[in-house]
Write a protein that holds these residues in place. Sequence first.
Motif, PDB file in Angstrom:
ATOM      1  N   PHE A 264     -36.657 -31.425  -2.124  1.00  0.00           N
ATOM      2  CA  PHE A 264     -37.700 -31.453  -1.106  1.00  0.00           C
ATOM      3  C   PHE A 264     -38.989 -30.837  -1.644  1.00  0.00           C
ATOM      4  CE2 PHE A 264     -39.894 -29.488   2.518  1.00  0.00           C
ATOM      5  CZ  PHE A 264     -40.019 -30.566   3.375  1.00  0.00           C
ATOM      6  N   MET A 265     -38.855 -29.707  -2.334  1.00  0.00           N
ATOM      7  CA  MET A 265     -40.046 -29.040  -2.865  1.00  0.00           C
ATOM      8  C   MET A 265     -40.682 -29.851  -3.994  1.00  0.00           C
ATOM      9  SD  MET A 265     -41.044 -26.487  -1.264  1.00  0.00           S
ATOM     10  CE  MET A 265     -40.560 -25.323  -0.003  1.00  0.00           C
ATOM     11  N   GLU A 266     -39.869 -30.454  -4.847  1.00  0.00           N
ATOM     12  CA  GLU A 266     -40.430 -31.299  -5.900  1.00  0.00           C
ATOM     13  C   GLU A 266     -41.176 -32.482  -5.314  1.00  0.00           C
ATOM     14  OE1 GLU A 266     -38.025 -31.004 -10.058  1.00  0.00           O
ATOM     15  OE2 GLU A 266     -37.097 -32.228  -8.497  1.00  0.00           O
ATOM     16  N   GLU A 267     -40.696 -32.982  -4.167  1.00  0.00           N
ATOM     17  CA  GLU A 267     -41.314 -34.137  -3.532  1.00  0.00           C
ATOM     18  C   GLU A 267     -42.657 -33.787  -2.894  1.00  0.00           C
ATOM     19  OE1 GLU A 267     -41.377 -38.171  -2.555  1.00  0.00           O
ATOM     20  OE2 GLU A 267     -39.854 -37.101  -3.694  1.00  0.00           O
ATOM     21  N   HIS A 268     -42.782 -32.568  -2.359  1.00  0.00           N
ATOM     22  CA  HIS A 268     -43.952 -32.230  -1.558  1.00  0.00           C
ATOM     23  C   HIS A 268     -44.941 -31.286  -2.239  1.00  0.00           C
ATOM     24  CE1 HIS A 268     -41.156 -33.731   1.527  1.00  0.00           C
ATOM     25  NE2 HIS A 268     -42.235 -34.070   2.171  1.00  0.00           N
ATOM     26  N   ILE A 269     -44.526 -30.646  -3.330  1.00  0.00           N
ATOM     27  CA  ILE A 269     -45.409 -29.716  -4.031  1.00  0.00           C
ATOM     28  C   ILE A 269     -45.625 -30.231  -5.443  1.00  0.00           C
ATOM     29  CG2 ILE A 269     -45.796 -27.318  -4.720  1.00  0.00           C
ATOM     30  CD1 ILE A 269     -45.616 -27.702  -1.721  1.00  0.00           C
ATOM     31  N   ALA A 270     -46.886 -30.380  -5.832  1.00  0.00           N
ATOM     32  CA  ALA A 270     -47.189 -30.941  -7.149  1.00  0.00           C
ATOM     33  C   ALA A 270     -46.698 -30.035  -8.270  1.00  0.00           C
ATOM     34  CB  ALA A 270     -48.693 -31.172  -7.277  1.00  0.00           C
ATOM     35  N   ASP A 271     -46.834 -28.720  -8.109  1.00  0.00           N
ATOM     36  CA  ASP A 271     -46.421 -27.772  -9.139  1.00  0.00           C
ATOM     37  C   ASP A 271     -45.678 -26.625  -8.466  1.00  0.00           C
ATOM     38  OD1 ASP A 271     -46.065 -26.252 -11.354  1.00  0.00           O
ATOM     39  OD2 ASP A 271     -48.162 -25.675 -11.607  1.00  0.00           O
ATOM     40  N   PRO A 272     -44.389 -26.803  -8.151  1.00  0.00           N
ATOM     41  CA  PRO A 272     -43.663 -25.763  -7.404  1.00  0.00           C
ATOM     42  C   PRO A 272     -43.649 -24.408  -8.101  1.00  0.00           C
ATOM     43  CG  PRO A 272     -42.397 -27.811  -7.462  1.00  0.00           C
ATOM     44  CD  PRO A 272     -43.540 -27.977  -8.418  1.00  0.00           C
ATOM     45  N   SER A 273     -43.576 -24.393  -9.437  1.00  0.00           N
ATOM     46  CA  SER A 273     -43.492 -23.114 -10.142  1.00  0.00           C
ATOM     47  C   SER A 273     -44.741 -22.272  -9.945  1.00  0.00           C
ATOM     48  CB  SER A 273     -43.251 -23.351 -11.635  1.00  0.00           C
ATOM     49  OG  SER A 273     -44.326 -24.076 -12.205  1.00  0.00           O
ATOM     50  N   ALA A 274     -45.879 -22.916  -9.689  1.00  0.00           N
ATOM     51  CA  ALA A 274     -47.106 -22.158  -9.439  1.00  0.00           C
ATOM     52  C   ALA A 274     -47.045 -21.405  -8.125  1.00  0.00           C
ATOM     53  CB  ALA A 274     -48.312 -23.099  -9.449  1.00  0.00           C
ATOM     54  N   TYR A 275     -46.118 -21.763  -7.271  1.00  0.00           N
ATOM     55  CA  TYR A 275     -45.982 -21.115  -5.966  1.00  0.00           C
ATOM     56  C   TYR A 275     -44.662 -20.352  -5.858  1.00  0.00           C
ATOM     57  CZ  TYR A 275     -49.845 -24.182  -4.953  1.00  0.00           C
ATOM     58  OH  TYR A 275     -51.059 -24.822  -4.995  1.00  0.00           O
ATOM     59  N   GLY A 276     -44.091 -20.007  -7.002  1.00  0.00           N
ATOM     60  CA  GLY A 276     -42.887 -19.192  -6.989  1.00  0.00           C
ATOM     61  C   GLY A 276     -41.631 -19.944  -6.651  1.00  0.00           C
ATOM     62  N   ILE A 277     -41.637 -21.282  -6.760  1.00  0.00           N
ATOM     63  CA  ILE A 277     -40.442 -22.089  -6.535  1.00  0.00           C
ATOM     64  C   ILE A 277     -40.091 -22.751  -7.867  1.00  0.00           C
ATOM     65  CG2 ILE A 277     -39.372 -23.901  -5.150  1.00  0.00           C
ATOM     66  CD1 ILE A 277     -40.339 -21.586  -3.479  1.00  0.00           C
ATOM     67  N   TYR A 278     -39.120 -22.194  -8.580  1.00  0.00           N
ATOM     68  CA  TYR A 278     -38.743 -22.704  -9.895  1.00  0.00           C
ATOM     69  C   TYR A 278     -37.567 -23.656  -9.740  1.00  0.00           C
ATOM     70  CZ  TYR A 278     -41.442 -18.559 -11.010  1.00  0.00           C
ATOM     71  OH  TYR A 278     -42.432 -17.610 -11.067  1.00  0.00           O
ATOM     72  N   ILE A 279     -37.705 -24.863 -10.276  1.00  0.00           N
ATOM     73  CA  ILE A 279     -36.688 -25.898 -10.124  1.00  0.00           C
ATOM     74  C   ILE A 279     -36.008 -26.132 -11.468  1.00  0.00           C
ATOM     75  CG2 ILE A 279     -36.182 -28.208  -9.277  1.00  0.00           C
ATOM     76  CD1 ILE A 279     -37.460 -26.401  -7.189  1.00  0.00           C
ATOM     77  N   MET A 280     -34.736 -25.732 -11.555  1.00  0.00           N
ATOM     78  CA  MET A 280     -33.940 -26.000 -12.758  1.00  0.00           C
ATOM     79  C   MET A 280     -33.503 -27.461 -12.792  1.00  0.00           C
ATOM     80  SD  MET A 280     -31.262 -22.872 -13.037  1.00  0.00           S
ATOM     81  CE  MET A 280     -30.209 -23.909 -14.066  1.00  0.00           C
ATOM     82  N   ASP A 281     -33.395 -27.999 -13.971  1.00  0.00           N
ATOM     83  CA  ASP A 281     -32.893 -29.359 -14.130  1.00  0.00           C
ATOM     84  C   ASP A 281     -31.402 -29.295 -14.462  1.00  0.00           C
ATOM     85  OD1 ASP A 281     -32.361 -31.972 -14.582  1.00  0.00           O
ATOM     86  OD2 ASP A 281     -33.751 -32.234 -16.260  1.00  0.00           O
ATOM     87  N   ARG A 282     -30.564 -29.531 -13.468  1.00  0.00           N
ATOM     88  CA  ARG A 282     -29.124 -29.583 -13.695  1.00  0.00           C
ATOM     89  C   ARG A 282     -28.586 -31.007 -13.579  1.00  0.00           C
ATOM     90  NH1 ARG A 282     -25.079 -25.073 -11.774  1.00  0.00           N
ATOM     91  NH2 ARG A 282     -23.986 -26.236 -13.416  1.00  0.00           N
TER      92      ARG A 282
END
Length: 711
Positions: free
Chosen positions: A537-555
Amino acid sequence: MPLARSLSVTSLTGLEDWDDELDLENSILFEVAWEVANKVGGIYTVIQTKAKITLDEWGENYFLIGPYLEQNVRTQVELIDPPNPAIRRTIDSMNAKGCKVYFGRWLIEGGPYVILIDIAATAWSLDRWKTELWDSCSIGIPWYDREANDAVLFGFLTAWFLGEFSAQCEEKPFIIGHFHEWLAGIGLVLCRTRKLPVATVFTTHATLLGRYLCAGSVDFYNNLQNFNLDKEAGDRQIYHRYCMERSAVHCAHAFTTVSQITAVEAEHLLKRKPDIVTPNGLNVKKFSAMHEFQNLHAQSKARIQEFVRGHFYGHLDFNLDKTIFFFIAGRYEYSNKGADVFLEALARLNYLLRVNGSQTTVVAFFIMPARTNNFNVETLKGQAVRKQLWDTANAVKEKFGKKLYESLLVGNLPDMNKMLDKEDFTMMKRAIFATQRHSFPPVCTHNMLDDSTDPILNTIRRIGLFNSSSDRVKVIFHPEFLSSTSPLLPVDYEEFVRGCHLGVFPSYYEPWGYTPAECTVMGIPSISTNLSGFGCFMEEHIADPSAYGIYIMDRRFRALDESCTQLTSFLYSFCQQTRRQRIIQRNRTERLSDLLDWKYLGRYYMYARHMALAKAFPDNFTYEPHEPTAPPPQRDPKSDFNGTSERMKKQRRTNRTSRPRALMEARRKWRKASKKGSSEASTSSNASTRPFPAAPVTSAAPPTPSSREKN
C-alpha cells in the motif's frame, strides 16, 4: 510475478470523484464476524476501529452480528431493547423457537448496535444443519473440528436471523450482509442457496490455505500457480474449512480482500479475483497527539530506559543517551513474522557496529506471546536492585539537602567534607556491591516452558547474542503481551511503541500488517516488506517511502540472504543517524497518518457495498465499473528537507514534458546562446523557463538531511 495496479488501489484523491452516495433510508447493513465483541486476532481491530465511520454513514441502520460469549459481554456490551420494531420481532420470534439472541450496544467509539447469537443454545441442531449443508453444498464437516462446528452453528443462525428479519419487515428494505472470514462464510452461502433478498459482501483477511502453507516453510509466492489445492488442504486436514471459505468467496456478490498481495494470493488459491481491495485503516484520532507526539516519545522512552537500567544492572556499561530501541511484535509465527530474518540481521549489525567502533548501542525487543509459567527471577531481581539504588540515592539526597539548607540559613558556606557522614558512605557502598553480577543479563524475561525447542532462543544461542559487554546489540525477549499493570515493564503497547525508535516487521506472510501502521500514526519509523499489505500500500501511494521513515524490504524478488543484507543495511544506516535527523524523520513519518485514516479508506467499503447492491438488486441500483488506472504514486504535499514543495516539483516535471514545440525550440536556442556567452540571448529568453534541477534520487537508506543542517 509483479503486482499490477488494480481498480481498488488508486490515489486517495481519486476517491473523491466516485459517485458512491446511496439512498440509505431504505437500506440496512448487517456486518457479520466471529470477532464482533470477541477479541481473537486482527479482524477485531478492523471492525472495532471501522465501526465509527460506518455508523456515521449508516446511522440507525447499521448492525453488527457476532457470537454471544458471557465473559466478553460482561465487559464490552450493554444489553438493551432493540429500537427497531422489525429487529425486536425477529429476536422474539427466534427466542420463542429455542434460540438465544441478545441485542445491545458495543461499548466502543460510536457505540454501534450488536446482535449476539448464543450458538450453544442451539447445539442440538448441529447434526441436522450439517446434513443440510452436505445436501445443499456437498460440504462435510468432521465431528472433531470444534471450530468448524461453531462456524456451522453461527452461519445457520445468522442466515435464520436475516431470513426472519426480511419476513418481519412490513416495507421490504434493501439488506446488505457483509461477512468477514470463513468463520462467518456459511451464513453467506445459505443466504444464496435459500435465495434470501440479501446483497452479500465477503472479505477475506487472509486465506486459510495461505497461512498453513507459509507456516510450513514453503516457497509460497513463487509457486502460487503450481499448488494442488485440494491435496494441500487435505494433507493439512483443513479441506472442509477450505471448502467453506471457497464457497463463500464464489457465492458473494462482491468479493474483497485487504491488500494487493492478498488479492494475488486469493486469485490463485480461491480461484476468484477480488472485485475490490479494501485496505485496513485506523482511527487516527485515537493516536493523534499533534505537536505533542515528540514529547510523548521522550516520556515513553524514559520509562523504557528505566526498565533497561534494571535489566542490565551490573553490565550497564553503555550510554543510554546513545542507545536506540528496536522492536518486533505480533503473533509468535517465527518465520511468517520475519523473526528469523530480524535475528540474523541483528547479528550482522552487531558485527558492523563493533568493527567500526560505533558508540551506538541497540536494544532489540521481541514482544511475542509464548508459553511461560512465570517471570524470570533474575529479571525481577534486576528491577528490585534498580529500585533499591533509587531509594538509596533519594535518602542520601534528602540528608544532603537538609544539611545544606541549615548551613545556608546561618550564613555559612557548606563544608563539603561534612555533608556526607560515614553512614551515608556505608549505605552507598552496600548499594553498589548489590549491583555486582557474575552472569550476563538474561535474554528472556520469563521462564519458557519449551526453552530447549523455542526457535527464537535457539537462534540467539546459534548467533551468540548473549548480552555480553562487548556486544553492541542487546536482545530482550518478552514472551507476553505488554500491560501497564505488569511488575516488570509497566507500559501498555501504545506507550511502548511511542518510546521506541524503530519498528522492524520483515514478515514473509502478512496480509495487511497493523503493527507498522500503528507505528506510522504515532510517528515511529518502521521496516516492512513488499510481501505485506501495508508495504504494498505504501509503495503504491508514496513515491519514496524511505524518505518518510517507511522502509520496504524486498522479500518477493530477492533471495533470503539478500533480503537479510538489505535489512542489515537499513538498520545500520538508521544507527548512523544523529538525534536531530531522527527527530526530523519522525515528523515526516507522522505526516502520513492521514493516509491510514478510516475517514478515507472507508470509502473502499462504501464502493464494495454499492457494487453488491447493484448486483443483487439491478432494478434499483446501478454502478459503472471504473476503468483500471495507474496514477503516479502520491508524495507528501508538505515541504521536504530543502524547503521545496513536492507538489511544485511535480508541476515542474509536468510542465517540462508538456511544453509546446515552439517553446522547446526557443529553449534550445537560449542554451546555445548561453554557451557563447551572449548576454543578448540571455535577456531575450524570458519566455522560456529556467533549467530544471535533477530529480531527487530515491535511496534505500534513511534520509540524512545533513545538508540543511550545514546551511
